[in-house]
Design an enzyme around this catalytic site. Structure first.
Site, PDB file in Angstrom:
ATOM      1  N   ARG A 100      33.844  84.505  62.413  1.00  0.00           N
ATOM      2  CA  ARG A 100      34.324  85.486  63.392  1.00  0.00           C
ATOM      3  C   ARG A 100      35.833  85.692  63.229  1.00  0.00           C
ATOM      4  O   ARG A 100      36.572  84.733  62.930  1.00  0.00           O
ATOM      5  CB  ARG A 100      34.027  84.940  64.788  1.00  0.00           C
ATOM      6  N   THR A 373      27.738  97.322  63.972  1.00  0.00           N
ATOM      7  CA  THR A 373      27.705  96.051  63.279  1.00  0.00           C
ATOM      8  C   THR A 373      26.598  96.218  62.263  1.00  0.00           C
ATOM      9  O   THR A 373      26.045  97.289  62.124  1.00  0.00           O
ATOM     10  CB  THR A 373      27.407  94.937  64.324  1.00  0.00           C
ATOM     11  N   THR A 391      30.270  92.288  60.864  1.00  0.00           N
ATOM     12  CA  THR A 391      30.769  93.417  61.662  1.00  0.00           C
ATOM     13  C   THR A 391      32.215  93.777  61.373  1.00  0.00           C
ATOM     14  O   THR A 391      33.013  92.936  60.935  1.00  0.00           O
ATOM     15  CB  THR A 391      30.630  93.075  63.174  1.00  0.00           C
ATOM     16  N   ASN A 393      33.117  95.758  64.037  1.00  0.00           N
ATOM     17  CA  ASN A 393      33.004  96.235  65.414  1.00  0.00           C
ATOM     18  C   ASN A 393      32.575  97.693  65.414  1.00  0.00           C
ATOM     19  O   ASN A 393      31.500  97.999  64.938  1.00  0.00           O
ATOM     20  CB  ASN A 393      34.259  95.990  66.242  1.00  0.00           C
ATOM     21  N   ASP A 415      36.620  93.360  71.489  1.00  0.00           N
ATOM     22  CA  ASP A 415      35.585  92.474  72.047  1.00  0.00           C
ATOM     23  C   ASP A 415      36.168  91.458  73.029  1.00  0.00           C
ATOM     24  O   ASP A 415      35.432  90.773  73.740  1.00  0.00           O
ATOM     25  CB  ASP A 415      34.823  91.745  70.922  1.00  0.00           C
ATOM     26  N   SER A 444      31.221  87.351  71.221  1.00  0.00           N
ATOM     27  CA  SER A 444      30.338  88.280  70.503  1.00  0.00           C
ATOM     28  C   SER A 444      28.944  88.267  71.118  1.00  0.00           C
ATOM     29  O   SER A 444      28.573  87.323  71.819  1.00  0.00           O
ATOM     30  CB  SER A 444      30.255  87.835  69.042  1.00  0.00           C
ATOM     31  N   GLY A 464      24.313  96.395  67.484  1.00  0.00           N
ATOM     32  CA  GLY A 464      24.054  97.063  68.767  1.00  0.00           C
ATOM     33  C   GLY A 464      24.827  96.493  69.928  1.00  0.00           C
ATOM     34  O   GLY A 464      24.450  96.737  71.080  1.00  0.00           O
ATOM     35  N   GLY A 465      25.911  95.714  69.669  1.00  0.00           N
ATOM     36  CA  GLY A 465      26.752  95.228  70.763  1.00  0.00           C
ATOM     37  C   GLY A 465      25.934  94.538  71.839  1.00  0.00           C
ATOM     38  O   GLY A 465      25.126  93.652  71.567  1.00  0.00           O
TER      39      GLY A 465
HETATM   40  N1  GLY Z   1      31.360  93.439  67.648  1.00  0.00           N
HETATM   41  C1  GLY Z   1      30.072  93.248  68.177  1.00  0.00           C
HETATM   42  C2  GLY Z   1      29.831  91.866  68.676  1.00  0.00           C
HETATM   43  O1  GLY Z   1      30.367  90.944  68.096  1.00  0.00           O
HETATM   44  O2  GLY Z   1      29.134  91.658  69.640  1.00  0.00           O
END
Ligand code: GLY
Length: 562
Positions: A100, A373, A391, A393, A415, A444, A464-465
């Site tokens: 990350r 993502t 991702t 983002n 985020d 995330s 899909g966040g």
């Molecule tokens: N950027 C999407 C997530 O990490 O949830």
């Protein structure tokens, strides 16, 4: 009928061995086939190329990640980050590589607030300040060194070829380039590659990325540390600062991946292995399944079944909002949240005949995520597996390319919770556990997951966040109901994320009767015109030995079994 006596002993042994093989833990079985599912047929082919060269699932994951950076930069890229959930067959080890992004050392809690104390619109999305220190190259390096079999240069070769030779513009890519047209037009290294006469290229136009090819070649030659401490690092720092960002050489040199123990749960005899913090995915998934384990969903009418699934999503996402952040910075009651007794308490708050409004649940508001993502799933013939969710983002990240590198900068800083209670571009708000701090990872929703059940194995994940974890929850229930990989990725979806307090559904996800029944229970329903997600699923049925790979029909990807 029993066989003749002289065959009887052999028959009994056959039955015993067949039974024993079926009872073996997944780590000791051999699928004998490999499979890849990703958001792009070209990335799926890159994974296959590396498996055919003698690479394992981990080498294939490196090749797929690099290929996606070339042909699917709307979803991920080297100047981004991600999570790689791994299963190593030789010793049964499950682990997540946390690659990350991290906040730069010069980041601060209020860095996106203007003089009026409110977030400056777009600053955490469209500027170089939006970029976290990238983790994807370090994740790939770790995959190669600790788990792979092939040299990095071999696994990067398909991506280098794709960057040099180019790939055709698809409908999805064309639509996203159109969306980003103005940002691209302002950048002199970007416009000639991604635009034609100032407009999005026609379908089928071949996109070549010579600069990205050179960056990949440098990394293949000198190793991924060059991204953090070599010539590429110097170019990145100079380029990001020129664009108005705050990256330093020290930020890049200090970046390290973390190996984290996955979140593990049990749902009606199936083992759930999923992403730990700084993802909320595994905790929300296991908590929701723990709640649902108290009901026999198969015996319930469909509206009640969906009501309970939504009730579990609502409660899981509420806890995400209240408790979760970067484990290196915040204390979290993880063991409690995924404990079945905690779920039993939450179950007691659920009525079958009516929805509980989110405002009646104690707690605060949920934290932000982005809608874009990408995910890929890989299984090799030895049983090694990777669920990789990576991702930048939002679409193309910030849309800014670091001069001289061909790399799109992520906008993952969005985020973080920029200000408690203030919604981000995704209509979501956050909390102190996820506020910005130097060196901190932003929370995330990415949920790369393995499900091991008596039926077999599923490897799954999606972009899909905030929708991601719910999608993986639905996929898990469908898999355990016996649905095929193709059925799982195609199934219409429902979603609830605590706040906004709305039950969203894709067309065909609810029948008129279900809509009526859920409305009577007190839900506010909203049909999504476009749907969401891009699930990539591999299943392996232990009894038949069948392996399937499927890519979400909402996207343009491909699942293949070899
Ligand atoms: N950027 C999407 C997530 O990490 O949830």
């Amino acid at each position: 009928m029993m066989p003749a006596p002289r065959y009887r002993i052999a028959f009994i042994w056959f039955v015993v061995l067949a039974f024993a093989a079926n009872a073996l833990p997944a780590a000791e079985r051999l699928p004998g086939k490999s499979a890849v599912a990703s958001a792009s047929p070209l990335a799926t082919a890159a994974g296959h190329e590396i498996l055919a060269k003698g690479g394992n699932a981990f080498d294939a994951a490196v090749a797929i990640t690099a290929a996606l950076a070339v042909v699917y930069p709307t979803g991920s890229g080297l100047a981004g980050g991600g999570f790689y959930l791994l299963h190593r067959a030789s010793d049964g080890r499950d682990v997540m590589i946390d690659a990350r992004e991290k906040a730069p050392a010069a980041a601060s809690r209020d860095m996106f607030l203007g003089p009026d104390g409110n977030p400056v619109p777009g600053l955490s999305l469209n500027s170089a300040l939006a970029a976290g220190i990238a983790g994807e190259p370090a994740g790939m390096e770790h995959l190669v060194k600790e788990y792979g079999r092939l040299p990095l240069a071999v696994s990067l070769a398909p991506a280098i070829r794709l960057a040099h030779e180019g790939f055709p513009v698809s409908p999805h890519l064309r639509a996203v380039i159109e969306y980003k047209r103005e940002v691209f037009a302002k950048q002199k290294e970007v416009a000639p590659i991604w635009l034609r006469k100032g407009a999005a290229p026609a379908l089928g136009t071949v996109i070549r990325q010579p600069q990205l090819a050179r960056t990949l070649e440098t990394l293949a030659k000198h190793g991924m540390r060059d991204f953090y401490e070599g010539a590429i690092a110097r170019r990145l720092v100079a380029g990001v600062r020129k664009l108005g960002g705050i990256w330093t050489a020290e930020d890049l040199a200090a970046y390290r991946i973390v190996e984290r123990a996955p979140i593990v749960g049990d749902y009606r005899g199936a083992r759930i292995i999923s992403a730990p913090p700084p993802s909320s995915g595994g905790i929300v998934l296991v908590e929701a399944l723990n709640i649902l384990s108290g009901y026999d969903l198969a015996q319930l009418d469909s509206a009640t079944r969906k009501h309970l699934i939504i009730a579990s999503m609502r409660r899981g996402h509420r806890d995400r909002a209240v408790w979760l952040g970067d484990p290196d910075f915040v204390e979290m009651p993880v063991a409690e949240l995924i404990h079945p007794y905690y779920a039993a308490g939450l179950r007691a708050s659920i009525r079958l005949d009516r929805a509980m409004p989110s405002a009646e649940l104690p707690g605060i508001l949920p934290a932000p995520q982005g809608p874009q993502t990408t995910h890929f799933s890989v299984l090799d013939a030895e049983g090694n597996r990777v669920a990789g969710t990576i991702t930048l983002n939002f679409l193309f990240g910030s849309g800014l390319v670091v001069p001289g590198t061909g790399l799109f900068l992520n906008n993952e800083m969005d985020d973080f919770s920029k200000k408690a209670g203030v919604p981000n571009g995704f209509q979501l708000v956050g909390n102190a556990a996820n506020e910005i701090a130097p060196g901190k990872r932003m929370l995330s929703s990415m949920t790369p997951t393995f499900i091991e059940s008596p039926r077999g194995l599923m490897i799954a994940g999606s972009p899909g966040g905030s929708y991601i974890t719910g999608m993986v929850l639905l996929a898990t229930l469908d898999f355990l109901d016996g649905r095929s990989a193709a059925e799982i990725v195609a199934a219409p979806r429902i979603h609830h994320q605590y706040l906004p307090d709305v039950l969203q559904y894709e067309r065909d996800a609810l029948t008129p009767n279900e809509i009526e029944s859920l409305t009577k229970r007190g839900y506010t329903l909203r049909e999504s015109k476009r749907g969401w997600g891009n699930l990539q699923v591999i299943t392996w049925d232990y009894a038949s030995g069948r392996v399937d790979a499927a890519s979400d029909p909402r996207g343009e990807g491909e699942g293949q079994v070899y």
